[in-house]
Design an enzyme around this catalytic site. Structure first.
Site, PDB file in Angstrom:
ATOM      1  N   SER A  17      22.196   6.663  -0.612  1.00  0.00           N
ATOM      2  CA  SER A  17      22.974   7.899  -0.653  1.00  0.00           C
ATOM      3  C   SER A  17      23.555   8.164  -2.038  1.00  0.00           C
ATOM      4  O   SER A  17      22.828   8.331  -3.005  1.00  0.00           O
ATOM      5  CB  SER A  17      24.057   7.841   0.428  1.00  0.00           C
ATOM      6  OG  SER A  17      24.678   9.072   0.605  1.00  0.00           O
ATOM      7  N   ASP A  34      23.785  14.894  -3.101  1.00  0.00           N
ATOM      8  CA  ASP A  34      23.855  13.481  -3.444  1.00  0.00           C
ATOM      9  C   ASP A  34      22.440  12.909  -3.459  1.00  0.00           C
ATOM     10  O   ASP A  34      21.459  13.643  -3.341  1.00  0.00           O
ATOM     11  CB  ASP A  34      24.774  12.719  -2.486  1.00  0.00           C
ATOM     12  CG  ASP A  34      24.254  12.709  -1.052  1.00  0.00           C
ATOM     13  OD1 ASP A  34      23.450  13.603  -0.708  1.00  0.00           O
ATOM     14  OD2 ASP A  34      24.643  11.813  -0.280  1.00  0.00           O
ATOM     15  N   ASP A  57      20.364  11.268  -1.507  1.00  0.00           N
ATOM     16  CA  ASP A  57      19.381  11.530  -0.455  1.00  0.00           C
ATOM     17  C   ASP A  57      19.537  12.911   0.156  1.00  0.00           C
ATOM     18  O   ASP A  57      18.917  13.227   1.166  1.00  0.00           O
ATOM     19  CB  ASP A  57      19.436  10.454   0.628  1.00  0.00           C
ATOM     20  CG  ASP A  57      20.763  10.432   1.384  1.00  0.00           C
ATOM     21  OD1 ASP A  57      21.765  10.912   0.832  1.00  0.00           O
ATOM     22  OD2 ASP A  57      20.793   9.917   2.518  1.00  0.00           O
ATOM     23  N   ASP A  87      21.833  14.471   1.857  1.00  0.00           N
ATOM     24  CA  ASP A  87      22.458  14.788   3.140  1.00  0.00           C
ATOM     25  C   ASP A  87      23.873  15.328   2.950  1.00  0.00           C
ATOM     26  O   ASP A  87      24.549  15.661   3.916  1.00  0.00           O
ATOM     27  CB  ASP A  87      22.442  13.596   4.096  1.00  0.00           C
ATOM     28  CG  ASP A  87      23.223  12.385   3.606  1.00  0.00           C
ATOM     29  OD1 ASP A  87      23.731  12.409   2.469  1.00  0.00           O
ATOM     30  OD2 ASP A  87      23.323  11.400   4.366  1.00  0.00           O
TER      31      ASP A  87
END
Length: 462
Positions: free
Chosen positions: A106, A253, A255, A257
């Protein structure tokens, strides 16, 4: 016994706390477990598991070792390559995969990585299955009524195969584009892709919808993911919006999400403000199911004041988008999220989705023919003080009668004009004292009252 998985998967520094061997064992278990479940249901077909990854250098290593474990256990691995976490969740759900895997840490720096597991409904994997994986890693697996000292290998034609599934990522892009309610023609939009998963998706989506895009941090090299970039370092996007005179900016961010926004004046628009803007928009159109938005305990007091004024109800969950989604799924709520920018639109997704979030904010801007800054005006964000204290015993600190009395005293003093939150970290020997009030000075005074009692009672480790 180890505890490897937290609320957002198995995360740690690559080849230190999260190793290639860990990944291989996760793959071995998942491939065998889903195959065994199918066989017990009378289905001899191979399990189908879809895998995506972010742009970290170690993501390739973990991808290969996970696939080795999966195929060795007889599962077929479908490779989406570099993609976003929400895209893996989406494809797992709509293409009827047995399981999905996303390799990402993340918003963490490049040297960390993680394994996020997704069930066939596109949700985070059930805790009972995660506990079985941990037991397998620790050599104490007992499942289906017997102990498994080692898992059998697939042989001959039962060995799994790999399938290039880049087309799945393209279908996800098409899905996002299909959700665009308005043309963005004439809008100048800044995108900060954090040198991560959004780098080859976000620009395509916005340009397909007609926006003129200005993109930064979309040149990943394996080492620069989240480095002074993205939603955790939003200063670069603020500068871009101001210098180019953009209408709006969106920062993701690693990834993708999460999403945070920057308005036309260069001001940061947090997850709380996003919840207010879209919650009000849904209420005005009669789309806010049960008139409720799901938040976490860390949402700003100003958000709740604004919700009260707009006659919008809210629920508070522990910190973590996992808990937000569980509350939404259990009660049929349509909107929820975190201050950090994990926003869940349950009609369209089962996870936080940064690019979807930015599209939904664009929808409100276009529908109301206004600016993001004006949409934020009804919310007064309260000043906040957060004190993190390392303690000898979290439970002893939380249950100390004198500490609890100090917290109640602060609550009474802040009633109607602020709040105090006293909680333990889920991963460290730390307690947190968070105060929100009308001024910074009041925040500091009320926080210090509790901190001093914690120190006086000997809970704080210097």
């Amino acid at each position: 016994m180890g505890k490897y998985f937290g609320t957002d998967g198995f995360r740690g520094e690559a080849n230190r706390t999260l190793t290639a061997d860990h990944a291989y064992k996760v793959g071995r278990f998942l491939g065998w477990y889903y195959g065994e479940r199918k066989r017990r249901a009378g289905d001899e077909s191979a399990p189908r598991i879809v895998i995506g990854k972010d742009t970290r250098r170690s993501s390739y290593m973990f991808e290969y070792t996970l696939i080795a474990g999966l195929t060795a256990s007889g599962a077929d691995a479908y490779m989406m390559h570099v993609t976003t976490t929400p895209s893996v969740a989406y494809l797992t759900r709509v293409d009827a995969f047995d399981c999905g895997i996303m390799i990402s840490a993340s918003h963490n720096p490049y040297y960390d990585n993680g394994i996020k597991l997704i069930n066939s409904r596109g949700e985070k994997l059930e805790e009972e299955t995660i506990l079985l994986i941990e037991d397998y890693i620790d050599g104490k697996l007992e499942v289906f009524g017997k102990k498994q000292s080692e898992l059998p290998y697939a042989t001959r034609d039962k060995i799994g195969k790999t399938v290039d599934y880049a087309s799945g990522r393209n279908r996800y892009i098409g899905y996002l584009i299909s959700l665009g309610m308005y043309s963005f023609r004439g809008m100048k939009v800044g995108l900060d892709c954090a040198n991560g998963s959004a780098w080859n998706i976000a620009k395509s989506v916005f340009e397909a919808l007609g926006a003129t895009t200005y993109v930064i941090n979309a040149d990943p090299d394996g080492l620069n993911i989240n480095a002074d970039a993205g939603s955790t370092h939003i200063e670069g996007l603020q500068k871009l919006v101001r210098e180019k005179g953009l209408d709006v900016g969106f920062a993701y961010d690693g990834d993708a999400d999460r999403c945070l926004c920057v308005d036309e004046n260069g001001n940061v628009v947090s997850g709380d403000l996003i919840l207010y803007i879209y919650g009000l928009y849904m209420k005005e159109r009669g789309k806010l199911i049960s008139n409720t938005v799901v938040t976490t305990v860390m949402s700003n007091y100003g958000l709740y004041k604004a919700f009260d004024k707009a006659d919008i109800g809210y629920v508070k969950t522990p910190v973590g988008d996992k808990y937000v989604y569980e509350q939404m799924a259990a009660n049929g709520y349509r909107l929820g999220g975190e201050e950090s920018g994990h926003i869940i639109f349950s009609k369209y997704a089962t996870t936080g989705d940064g690019i979807l979030t930015s599209l939904k904010i664009m929808e409100v801007i276009m529908a109301k023919k206004t600016t993001l800054g004006k949409l934020c005006e009804p919310v007064t964000v309260y000043p906040q003080v957060l004190v993190n204290l390392r303690v000898a015993d979290k439970e002893a600190a939380l249950t100390d009668s004198d500490v609890k009395a100090a917290v109640r005293k602060a609550e009474k003093a802040l009633e109607g004009s602020g709040r105090i939150l006293f909680r333990a970290s889920g991963t460290e020997p730390v307690v947190r004292v968070m105060v929100e009030a009308e001024t910074d000075e009041i925040c500091r005074i009320r926080a210090d009252e509790v901190v001093q009692v914690l120190r006086k009672k000997g809970h704080v480790v210097s």
